[in-house]
Design a protein around this motif. Structure first.
Motif, PDB file in Angstrom:
ATOM      1  N   LEU A  58     103.684  70.155  23.690  1.00 58.67           N
ATOM      2  CA  LEU A  58     102.346  69.689  23.354  1.00 58.67           C
ATOM      3  C   LEU A  58     101.340  70.190  24.371  1.00 58.67           C
ATOM      4  N   GLN A 118      92.598  62.432  26.668  1.00 60.84           N
ATOM      5  CA  GLN A 118      93.172  63.742  26.427  1.00 60.84           C
ATOM      6  C   GLN A 118      93.343  63.904  24.920  1.00 60.84           C
ATOM      7  N   PHE A 119      92.906  65.057  24.417  1.00 59.79           N
ATOM      8  CA  PHE A 119      93.040  65.378  22.997  1.00 59.79           C
ATOM      9  C   PHE A 119      94.241  66.306  22.839  1.00 59.79           C
ATOM     10  N   PHE A 120      95.163  65.928  21.970  1.00 58.21           N
ATOM     11  CA  PHE A 120      96.401  66.677  21.823  1.00 58.21           C
ATOM     12  C   PHE A 120      96.364  67.617  20.623  1.00 58.21           C
ATOM     13  N   GLY A 121      97.037  68.745  20.768  1.00 55.11           N
ATOM     14  CA  GLY A 121      97.295  69.616  19.644  1.00 55.11           C
ATOM     15  C   GLY A 121      98.500  69.126  18.864  1.00 55.11           C
ATOM     16  N   PRO A 122      98.840  69.814  17.759  1.00 59.38           N
ATOM     17  CA  PRO A 122      99.945  69.382  16.906  1.00 59.38           C
ATOM     18  C   PRO A 122     101.319  69.682  17.490  1.00 59.38           C
ATOM     19  N   TYR A 158      98.377  55.750  22.329  1.00 58.00           N
ATOM     20  CA  TYR A 158      98.254  56.864  21.405  1.00 58.00           C
ATOM     21  C   TYR A 158      99.106  56.568  20.180  1.00 58.00           C
ATOM     22  N   ALA A 161     104.897  65.351  12.679  1.00 60.83           N
ATOM     23  CA  ALA A 161     104.394  66.736  12.671  1.00 60.83           C
ATOM     24  C   ALA A 161     102.942  66.846  13.141  1.00 60.83           C
ATOM     25  N   GLU A 162     102.435  65.816  13.774  1.00 60.40           N
ATOM     26  CA  GLU A 162     101.095  65.886  14.356  1.00 60.40           C
ATOM     27  C   GLU A 162     101.173  65.537  15.830  1.00 60.40           C
ATOM     28  N   GLY A 163     100.144  65.927  16.571  1.00 60.83           N
ATOM     29  CA  GLY A 163     100.092  65.522  17.969  1.00 60.83           C
ATOM     30  C   GLY A 163      99.635  64.082  18.099  1.00 60.83           C
ATOM     31  N   PRO A 164      99.864  63.470  19.264  1.00 60.75           N
ATOM     32  CA  PRO A 164      99.385  62.107  19.485  1.00 60.75           C
ATOM     33  C   PRO A 164      97.869  62.034  19.386  1.00 60.75           C
ATOM     34  N   PHE A 216      94.531  59.637  20.304  1.00 57.37           N
ATOM     35  CA  PHE A 216      94.068  58.530  21.136  1.00 57.37           C
ATOM     36  C   PHE A 216      93.629  57.354  20.276  1.00 57.37           C
ATOM     37  N   TYR A 238      99.153  61.548  33.174  1.00 52.26           N
ATOM     38  CA  TYR A 238      99.647  60.529  32.256  1.00 52.26           C
ATOM     39  C   TYR A 238     101.169  60.426  32.334  1.00 52.26           C
TER      40      TYR A 238
END
Lengths: 116, 114
Positions: free
Chosen positions: A91, A105-109, B36, B41-44, B46, B102
């Motif tokens: 990630l 924090q903004f996460f990608g897929p 989160y 299949a997706e990211g976390p 917030f 984190y």
């Protein structure tokens, strides 16, 4: 798009092969993070960039792992001589500034890496 | 040694009822806590956060409670909706080497039954 993007989404590698995973953070975000998420676990910190400077690489599991962000935007995580234990979701996350009271924090897929 | 623990791997709740997800931590230096949500299949994504100087933060149906003396935080979702079904990760952060680092828990899979 406005979010963090990662490519490829899925990668299958033979043991011993080198792989490169790409992250495009949100435009203007100063901070960029890489995490490794094994099956059934939470994301674990690998490394952090502030602009192009890699300020913390304490989470990289071995010297086979290398990350770069040469122009302070796109980042690449490279894994050399992949091993089966490297199989995980990788990630990428970005955040706007350091020290902001809102330090989301903004996460990608993620990229799911499977090493055979 | 896991610094952030989510001891319940899964939770099932009826639609409309309250969901309570728990998280424990060991490091008293953590100064910020976050939740989160993650779909397959997706990211976390917030959800909500709380500073260590507060004991409650509310955002719509979501409320996070922090008990510093017990080193415990919880996420309350009320009323629960089927779309809330996801894996929820608790994260704790502290400034280290120039950034907020984190530490995530292992997650709790919430299933809201219609």
């Amino acid at each position: 798009g406005a979010g963090v993007s990662q490519s490829p989404r899925y990668k299958v590698a033979k043991r011993g092969q080198d792989v490169a995973l790409r992250c495009d953070p949100i435009s203007g975000h100063v901070s960029l993070f890489w995490y490794q998420q094994a099956l059934g676990q939470g994301p674990e910190f690998l490394t952090y960039f502030q602009n192009e400077a890699q300020l913390d690489k304490s989470g990289l599991p071995s010297d086979r792992f290398f990350a770069e962000r040469p122009e302070g935007s796109v980042s690449t995580l490279k894994i050399q001589r992949t091993q089966q234990e490297d199989s995980a979701v990788y990630l990428c996350a970005s955040s706007l500034v350091l020290g902001s009271s809102y330090n989301e924090q903004f996460f990608g897929p993620g990229t799911r890496l499977t090493v055979l | 040694d896991q610094q952030v623990k989510q001891n319940s791997p899964s939770l099932s709740v009826q639609e409309g009822r309250i969901s309570i997800l728990n998280c424990d931590y060991t490091n008293s230096m953590f100064d910020y806590f976050l939740w989160y949500k993650k779909y397959p299949a997706e990211g976390p994504t917030f959800l909500i956060s709380i500073s260590s100087i507060k004991d409650k933060n509310e955002d719509g149906r979501f409320t996070v409670f922090l008990n510093k003396s017990a080193k415990h935080l919880s996420l309350h979702i009320v009323p629960s909706q089927p779309g809330d079904s996801a894996v929820y990760f608790c994260a704790a952060s502290a400034v280290q080497r120039g950034t907020y680092k984190y530490i995530f828990g292992t997650g709790t899979r919430l299933k809201v039954l219609a």
